[in-house]
Scaffold this motif. Structure first.
Motif, PDB file in Angstrom:
ATOM      1  N   MET A 160      -3.784  11.156  55.414  1.00 24.36           N
ATOM      2  CA  MET A 160      -3.750  12.289  54.471  1.00 24.36           C
ATOM      3  C   MET A 160      -4.052  13.573  55.228  1.00 24.36           C
ATOM      4  O   MET A 160      -4.571  13.530  56.345  1.00 24.36           O
TER       5      MET A 160
ATOM      6  N   GLN B 111      -6.539  16.854  51.261  1.00 23.45           N
ATOM      7  CA  GLN B 111      -6.325  15.699  50.377  1.00 23.45           C
ATOM      8  C   GLN B 111      -7.485  14.705  50.504  1.00 23.45           C
ATOM      9  O   GLN B 111      -7.966  14.173  49.505  1.00 23.45           O
TER      10      GLN B 111
ATOM     11  N   TYR C 256     -10.047  13.408  47.687  1.00 20.62           N
ATOM     12  CA  TYR C 256     -10.142  11.959  47.445  1.00 20.62           C
ATOM     13  C   TYR C 256     -11.597  11.504  47.492  1.00 20.62           C
ATOM     14  O   TYR C 256     -12.038  10.689  46.685  1.00 20.62           O
TER      15      TYR C 256
END
Length: 286
Positions: free
Chosen positions: A194, A198, A202
């Motif tokens: 990622m 991101q 997350y």
């Protein structure tokens, strides 16, 4: 330590802290508009977030605001103009909500960085329009909320892990090392292919914490080794965690296992330090 005893210890230890944080979370969404003779603001310039906490004349939370920011790296201000702009905007936002000018503010730094960065933090707060009345290290600020007499307060922020060891309510040792939430996000980004942003998002979703634990275990163990290194020469019986990175569910269990020290954290570790900074704000300008 048995589960029941540990839970009782947590509930008793963090009673004041958890209530104060709950009150603060409430006023972030709905500020208290009663008039106060003075307002005290805590400015927490974090690696991931800038948080402003406003208390009234009785040092009770009346308003608060926070914003994701990347103006600090490893505990040091790297975007001076950006930091001033965000603090000024948050100040203005809270002034509009409260219908008053916020004058007095306190701020904090990672322990051991006073000679390097205290001037920059002071100038950011002043540049945003505050009169600065106190500048202290982050774990000491956190202890105004935690009220720990003996043990180690570990502030795991975005960029660094700060440690303060207390004996009889006094800080007898401080240290700070560069490992924190940023490193957690980098590991997730690598493991999941990622982007950093991101991975950061997350990591913040509680639903992903159980799945992320095996991935993040090596970094948590690194944090544990930092704690062990700085506590080994002291008679530390317990570790208390604060800082946004400690919101990761289960982090305290891994640290307890690796350090061999009972490890506790309040319900929401993210707001402990900004509230502690605000509690150290006065009307005496530095």
């Amino acid at each position: 330590m048995s589960g029941g005893t540990k839970m009782e210890t947590v509930n008793t230890t963090f009673q004041y802290c958890d209530q104060l944080v709950r009150d603060f979370e409430r006023v972030i969404n709905k500020p208290l508009l009663h008039k106060s003779s003075v307002y005290y603001t805590g400015v927490d310039l974090g690696t991931a977030y800038i948080v402003l906490a406003v208390l009234d004349e009785n040092y009770q939370p009346v308003a608060g605001a926070y914003r994701y920011a990347s103006v600090v790296k490893d505990g040091m201000v790297v975007d001076y103009i950006g930091a001033i702009r965000i603090v000024r905007e948050l100040k203005h936002e809270l002034e509009q909500k409260l219908g008053t000018e916020l004058i007095y503010a306190a701020a904090a730094l990672p322990p051991g960085t006073f000679s390097l960065d205290s001037g920059a933090i002071k100038h950011v707060v002043e540049g945003a329009g505050f009169e600065i009345t106190n500048l202290l290290d982050e774990p000491t600020a956190a202890n105004a909320v935690l009220k720990i007499k003996d043990g180690a307060i570990v502030d795991i922020g975005g960029g660094t892990t700060g440690i303060a060891i207390l004996k009889d309510g006094k800080v007898i040792y401080v240290a700070d090392e560069p490992t924190g939430g940023t490193h957690f996000s980098l590991v997730i980004a690598g493991a999941y292919r990622m982007s950093f942003d991101q991975a950061d998002q997350y990591k913040r979703d509680f639903k992903n914490h159980r799945e992320l634990m095996p991935v993040l275990q090596p970094v948590i163990e690194k944090v544990s080794s930092i704690i062990s290194k700085h506590t080994r020469d002291f008679d530390v019986k317990e570790v208390y965690l604060v800082g946004g990175t400690c919101c990761l569910q289960g982090i305290e269990d891994i640290i307890a296992k690796k350090t061999g020290l009972p490890t506790f954290k309040p319900q929401n570790p993210m707001f402990v330090t900004p509230l502690g900074i605000a509690l150290n704000c006065t009307q005496e300008i530095l």
